[in-house]
Design an enzyme around this catalytic site. Sequence first.
Site, PDB file in Angstrom:
ATOM      1  N   ASP A   8       0.866  -1.187   0.000  1.00 52.32           N
ATOM      2  CA  ASP A   8       0.000   0.000   0.000  1.00 52.32           C
ATOM      3  C   ASP A   8       0.901   1.235   0.000  1.00 52.32           C
ATOM      4  OD1 ASP A   8       0.850   0.318   2.627  1.00 52.32           O
ATOM      5  OD2 ASP A   8      -1.152   0.275   3.510  1.00 52.32           O
ATOM      6  N   CYS A  65       3.112  -3.065   4.098  1.00 54.93           N
ATOM      7  CA  CYS A  65       2.225  -1.964   4.494  1.00 54.93           C
ATOM      8  C   CYS A  65       2.949  -1.205   5.601  1.00 54.93           C
ATOM      9  CB  CYS A  65       0.841  -2.460   4.892  1.00 54.93           C
ATOM     10  SG  CYS A  65       0.767  -3.552   6.321  1.00 54.93           S
ATOM     11  N   THR A  67       2.836  -1.500   8.951  1.00 54.12           N
ATOM     12  CA  THR A  67       3.340  -2.400  10.001  1.00 54.12           C
ATOM     13  C   THR A  67       3.585  -3.824   9.531  1.00 54.12           C
ATOM     14  OG1 THR A  67       1.059  -2.951  10.546  1.00 54.12           O
ATOM     15  CG2 THR A  67       2.081  -1.143  11.802  1.00 54.12           C
ATOM     16  N   HIS A  98       9.751 -24.123  10.394  1.00 54.49           N
ATOM     17  CA  HIS A  98       8.633 -24.742  11.117  1.00 54.49           C
ATOM     18  C   HIS A  98       7.270 -24.476  10.500  1.00 54.49           C
ATOM     19  CE1 HIS A  98      10.689 -25.480  15.297  1.00 54.49           C
ATOM     20  NE2 HIS A  98      11.480 -25.791  14.278  1.00 54.49           N
ATOM     21  N   HIS A 133       6.327 -31.002  11.453  1.00 54.74           N
ATOM     22  CA  HIS A 133       5.704 -29.706  11.160  1.00 54.74           C
ATOM     23  C   HIS A 133       4.595 -29.837  10.118  1.00 54.74           C
ATOM     24  CE1 HIS A 133       8.735 -28.043  13.661  1.00 54.74           C
ATOM     25  NE2 HIS A 133       9.692 -28.523  12.889  1.00 54.74           N
TER      26      HIS A 133
HETATM   27  C1  RB5 Z   1      -2.119   2.653   6.451  1.00 51.28           C
HETATM   28  O1  RB5 Z   1      -2.225   3.868   7.116  1.00 51.28           O
HETATM   29  C2  RB5 Z   1      -1.810   1.546   7.458  1.00 51.28           C
HETATM   30  O2  RB5 Z   1      -2.919   1.323   8.287  1.00 51.28           O
HETATM   31  C3  RB5 Z   1      -1.423   0.265   6.752  1.00 51.28           C
HETATM   32  O3  RB5 Z   1      -0.318   0.518   5.956  1.00 51.28           O
HETATM   33  C4  RB5 Z   1      -1.013  -0.898   7.622  1.00 51.28           C
HETATM   34  O4  RB5 Z   1      -0.032  -0.547   8.537  1.00 51.28           O
HETATM   35  C5  RB5 Z   1      -2.094  -1.693   8.202  1.00 51.28           C
HETATM   36  O5  RB5 Z   1      -1.873  -2.690   8.896  1.00 51.28           O
END
Ligand code: RB5
Length: 148
Positions: A8, A65, A67, A98, A133
């Site tokens: 994203d 993304c 996180t 695993h 596994h």
């Molecule tokens: C976008 O602002 C953010 O929410 C997305 O990139 C991501 O971190 C979601 O898990």
Amino acid sequence: MRIYLGADHAGFQLKEHVRETLRASGHEVVDVGTNAEDSVDYPDYAREVALAVGSGEADLGVLVCGTGFGMAIAANKFPGVRAVPLSDPEMARMARRHNNANVITLAGRYLEPAQADAVLEAFLTTEYENGRHQRRIDKITGFEDCQA
Ligand code: RB5
């Protein structure tokens, strides 16, 4: 390997770096976007990559993304996908050994490019251990048919 790659807006910059790293290592990379920092919805990119991995069109998926969490949550809704958020090389090795993970998700807002490279290198040079596994993974795959 044939690797599908998506991000994203929060993962766009790191995705651009990861694409070149993977290509320089000789992998075939299919970049499904996004291709700018304009706000988009990460599930749309998770879907495209997850479908490619689940169908066997891709050997591996990489999703970025902010996180790595939302991409993992979304990708794991698709049959045959085992997506893990990774930021540490040793954890990347364990995800291969695993869990036979087949989608890596990365945190574009928290990982330096060199950290992402280290995670990818560790993941791509580690083999799945199979054995006990596989029984556990088969149980997880069985959850795909679970209605309860
Ligand atoms: C976008 O602002 C953010 O929410 C997305 O990139 C991501 O971190 C979601 O898990």
